[in-house]
Design an enzyme around this catalytic site. Structure first.
Site, PDB file in Angstrom:
ATOM      1  N   GLU A 158       2.541   4.784  -4.216  1.00 27.61           N
ATOM      2  CA  GLU A 158       2.477   5.639  -5.420  1.00 27.61           C
ATOM      3  C   GLU A 158       3.805   6.352  -5.739  1.00 27.61           C
ATOM      4  O   GLU A 158       4.024   6.595  -6.930  1.00 27.61           O
ATOM      5  CB  GLU A 158       1.354   6.684  -5.258  1.00 27.61           C
ATOM      6  CG  GLU A 158      -0.033   6.112  -5.326  1.00 27.61           C
ATOM      7  CD  GLU A 158      -0.376   5.213  -4.135  1.00 27.61           C
ATOM      8  OE1 GLU A 158      -1.092   4.232  -4.341  1.00 27.61           O
ATOM      9  OE2 GLU A 158       0.105   5.485  -3.017  1.00 27.61           O
ATOM     10  N   ASP A 203      -8.773   3.653  -2.558  1.00 22.36           N
ATOM     11  CA  ASP A 203      -9.667   4.086  -1.471  1.00 22.36           C
ATOM     12  C   ASP A 203     -10.955   4.707  -2.016  1.00 22.36           C
ATOM     13  O   ASP A 203     -11.080   5.923  -2.127  1.00 22.36           O
ATOM     14  CB  ASP A 203      -8.935   5.091  -0.574  1.00 22.36           C
ATOM     15  CG  ASP A 203      -7.780   4.443   0.168  1.00 22.36           C
ATOM     16  OD1 ASP A 203      -7.742   3.209   0.237  1.00 22.36           O
ATOM     17  OD2 ASP A 203      -6.921   5.185   0.670  1.00 22.36           O
ATOM     18  N   ASP A 242       0.856  -1.187   0.000  1.00 22.72           N
ATOM     19  CA  ASP A 242       0.000   0.000   0.000  1.00 22.72           C
ATOM     20  C   ASP A 242       0.895   1.241   0.000  1.00 22.72           C
ATOM     21  O   ASP A 242       2.111   1.142   0.185  1.00 22.72           O
ATOM     22  CB  ASP A 242      -0.868  -0.050   1.267  1.00 22.72           C
ATOM     23  CG  ASP A 242      -2.084   0.860   1.192  1.00 22.72           C
ATOM     24  OD1 ASP A 242      -2.419   1.337   0.090  1.00 22.72           O
ATOM     25  OD2 ASP A 242      -2.699   1.098   2.241  1.00 22.72           O
TER      26      ASP A 242
END
Length: 799
Positions: free
Chosen positions: A408, A483, A405
């Protein structure tokens, strides 16, 4: 007519006339008198790469996206020169390059135009960074449609849209919001019933404009790097998608349990809470294979540690969960807490593995543990070190999967939500700034994680899931759409995102069922489960801020619907596993939007909701509250309503009545759908028969079923079972022929064959040309037959 001089005056520069060319094996180089070089490489007859440089030479050719084992080799290549252009011809297409300005056009062999440059390649000097902004514009015809680009939160057909690719942590993103977590700079154009694909393999921030700024122009550009793109010719969309998927790579088969139902929340802790969740699934008989631990399982959010207050003995806990059929998946983020007492931090510091700013110091950013440094996953030595860190989690403790997670990479409390652009990266020996490496950072983290989990899970198969990804990440990881929000709009978005990911090479994808942010109503959760069980990756996940999102957080009716649909997924596991096999073997997407399924039917070009699950099941979710039915489009052919077994002729929009515990589901006539008995987790039951639902069709239809040991690598040694069924339906007979490949012997010995839609009463049944005795009354009441699996032809003869 705009001249080159006028365009240069506006700040953009263009190639001038071609002054020379040379042909070297599979490549042709064209040189202009202003030092532009175009390199055209024919990889396959329908796959051509175009590289432009304005420097007079090419930089090192390196890509993280391209799979080194992709298919290449062509049947025919001819280069010729005529008065105004050069022509490169293969056995599928011809490419013409104008001598005057290097603009190019591509035709099929019948001289039908497929794609042509509008302004073509041009560039803008970017003195701020010392590179070029590289641009490409193509002419677009009226009625042309565009698809692809990964998990964009907008309608399936991208005509009229302008989109941005820059991996971004977009918590609670909205419909049409740009950019999102993933970067897949690949699109499919469809015009005059023919398709082509463009893959712009450039990891800088990229943009795509599909006739948004100018009506008949599609364009794409990047803030640096090369104008480097691959052209893929169809003419069928499946040809484009399979070629692109092959080019960027396919995953290994996942363990079958990874295709089961997964439950996740931020966060399950302490151990007693996780055990309660596990026990409740078994008590309510809702099948479940995996439970996830979010960041709170760690000691102060430090990766590769355990909070011993919450989880005093992780190895024992993981083993106890495993005894009850649950696999444990844990989260691992890239941020490593700056803490001199923390062994992982100390080791990375000693080995100089963290990302640095341009002027020397380590890049520092705030994430969950507080101030962190971040490994440079573009360095092979760092990836190897990172892979080795999974030994304790996987080998010793017994964790079965890892969830990446925040990769990015996400950074808190800074306006751009990520690293400063001057951060330096190794980029596998091609040093660069974060401007170039940003979009592939998450993929390289997933790659390092995959190699670690695979090494220590062996001889079992690894399971990895990542939030951020660039084209090609599917070789290492599954993914989810990030999300999202508990809203009806997001249910619509999730449906489209997963379809789009499927035709963008990344098949093993799902959404957070029920929505991550905020709290769904029971009705919304039920409708989302009904969609989510038809996504390759199936997981409920929530932020936990507004209460619980386990199925039992809602009323009995929602619990019953969840049980019904999750159980249906478990029955369909052999069908889903077969879809996955075809994805990894033949690069066929697991979900097919209607336009992929039948591009010649113009009615499919703007459909968003309906999709084909595998090859033979049509799914249409209910996307609005208080709905007990909906209008939907049935593609051409004949289809059976799954709930009523009524046959419908397609090629039209119809109204379908449903109940709260149903969504419109249709099965293609002629299909043979394999089913397992309902299990609470993969491998719970030994069973002696495989159910085959046979849907009658007048004519021929083929179905396949792939099976193996459900985990491990024996399938690579030929220990698998691949059944090819063909049915031949006539007015008063039905023939089922079966052909088996592979050395794996399944644990069942019989087939229970359910016959659906037989238009005649049965008089005789023959197996391998021998008439068998059967009870006509039992058959007419149940319409099924139980027979030994070792047959090659079953012949049903009507009265």
């Amino acid at each position: 007519m705009i001249t080159n001089t006028e365009l240069e005056y506006k700040g953009d520069l263009y190639p001038t006339k071609i002054v020379s060319f040379e042909h070297e094996v599979d490549s042709v180089f064209f040189h202009t008198d202003n030092s532009v070089i175009l390199k055209v490489t024919v990889l396959r007859d329908s796959l051509i790469r175009f590289r432009f440089t304005t420097k007079g030479y090419f930089s090192n050719d390196f890509s993280y996206a391209i799979d080194k084992s992709h298919s290449h080799g062509y049947n025919f290549l001819e280069v010729s020169e005529v008065e105004d252009y050069y022509q490169i011809k293969t056995s599928k297409v011809q490419c013409r390059i104008q001598k005057i300005d290097m603009r190019l056009s591509i035709f099929d062999l019948e001289d039908h135009l497929i794609l042509e440059d509008e302004l073509g390649f041009h560039w803008e000097e970017s003195y701020e960074y010392g590179g070029n902004i590289v641009k490409m514009s193509k002419s677009s015809k009226d009625g042309e449609c565009f698809y692809g680009l990964g998990d964009k939160a907008t309608q399936l057909n991208l005509k009229g849209k302008r989109l941005e690719n820059f991996a971004t942590d977009q918590y609670a993103f909205q419909k049409d919001q740009e950019p999102l977590y993933k970067v897949v700079p690949f699109y499919i154009g469809l015009h005059n019933k023919k398709t082509y694909g463009i893959f712009f393999d450039n990891t800088f921030r990229t943009y795509f404009d599909f006739c948004h700024e100018r009506r008949n122009v599609s364009s794409y550009w990047a803030e640096g790097g090369e104008m480097n793109y691959y052209f893929i010719y169809g003419p069928q969309m499946q040809d484009v998608v399979t070629t692109f998927t092959d080019l960027t790579g396919k995953p290994e088969l996942p363990p079958l349990w990874a295709l089961g139902y997964h439950q996740c929340k931020w966060s399950y802790y302490p151990e007693s809470n996780l055990k309660e969740v596990a026990a409740k699934f078994r008590e309510l008989k809702i099948p479940c294979d995996a439970l996830y631990l979010d960041i709170d399982y760690m000691e102060g959010f430090r990766c590769f540690t355990w909070n011993k207050e919450y989880f005093p003995d992780p190895k024992r806990m993981v083993a106890e969960l495993a005894e009850d059929g649950f696999k444990t998946v844990v989260i691992i983020d890239p941020g490593i807490k700056i803490d001199k007492e923390y062994s992982i931090y100390k080791e990375a510091l000693e080995k100089d593995y963290f990302c640095k700013r341009a002027d020397g110091p380590y890049m520092k950013g705030k994430v969950w543990p507080g101030e962190c440094n971040f490994p440079d996953y573009t360095n092979p030595a760092v990836r190897e070190w990172w892979a080795g860190l999974f030994k304790e989690l996987v080998s010793d403790i017994g964790v079965k999967g890892v969830w990446n997670d925040m990769n990015e990479p996400a950074v808190m409390e800074v306006p751009n939500k990520t690293f400063p652009m001057d951060v330096r990266h190794d980029y596998d020996g091609n040093p660069c700034s974060h401007r170039k490496a940003h979009n592939i950072y998450g993929t390289q983290m997933a790659r390092a994680t995959y190699h670690g989990v695979k090494r220590f899970a062996y001889p079992k198969r690894p399971f990895v899931i990542t939030r951020s990804a660039y084209a090609g990440a599917q070789r290492y990881s599954s993914s989810w759409t990030g999300d999202n929000v508990a809203s009806w709009e997001h249910l619509w978005v999730a449906n489209i995102q997963v379809q789009r990911m499927s035709i963008s090479g990344m098949g093993f994808t799902g959404s957070d069922i029920g929505g991550f942010a905020e709290q769904p109503s029971g009705e919304l959760y039920a409708r989302w489960i009904q969609l989510g069980v038809f996504h390759p990756f199936c997981r409920t996940h929530s932020s936990g801020d507004h209460g619980n999102q386990e199925p039992w957080a809602f009323d009995e009716e929602v619990i019953d619907i969840t049980r019904k649909f999750v159980s249906l997924r478990y029955q369909l596991l052999p069908y889903l596993y077969t879809m996955f096999w075809q994805y990894i073997e033949e690069a066929i997407p697991m979900l097919k939007p209607l336009v992929y399924y039948d591009q010649e039917d113009i009615q499919t070009h703007y459909r968003n909701d309906e999709f084909i699950f595998g090859n033979q099941i049509l799914v249409c979710p209910i996307l609005e509250p208080n709905s007990l039915g909906r209008r939907m489009y049935i593609p051409r052919g004949h289809w059976y309503n799954y709930w009523t077994n009524q046959e419908v002729k397609g090629g039209k929009e119809i109204w379908v009545d449903t109940k709260f515990d149903q969504i419109p589901l249709f099965v293609k006539s002629g299909s043979i759908i394999p089913k397992y008995p309902i299990q609470q987790y993969v491998g719970e039951l030994e069973f002696d028969e495989l159910t085959l639902d046979v849907y009658y069709k007048s004519g021929k239809e083929k179905s396949v079923v792939y099976e193996d040991a459900q985990d491990g690598y024996d399938y690579k040694k030929g220990r698998y079972s691949f059944l090819s069924f063909q049915i031949i339906g006539k007015e008063k007979e039905l023939i089922i022929q079966v052909h088996k490949e592979g050395k794996y012997d399944t644990n069942y010995s019989k087939y229970k064959i359910n016959f659906i839609g037989l238009p005649f009463k049965v008089k005789n049944i023959e197996i391998d040309n021998e008439k068998i005795l059967f009870d006509k009354r039992t058959f007419e009441n149940g319409n099924y037959l139980i027979i030994d699996k070792e047959f090659t032809e079953l012949h049903i003869i009507g009265e």
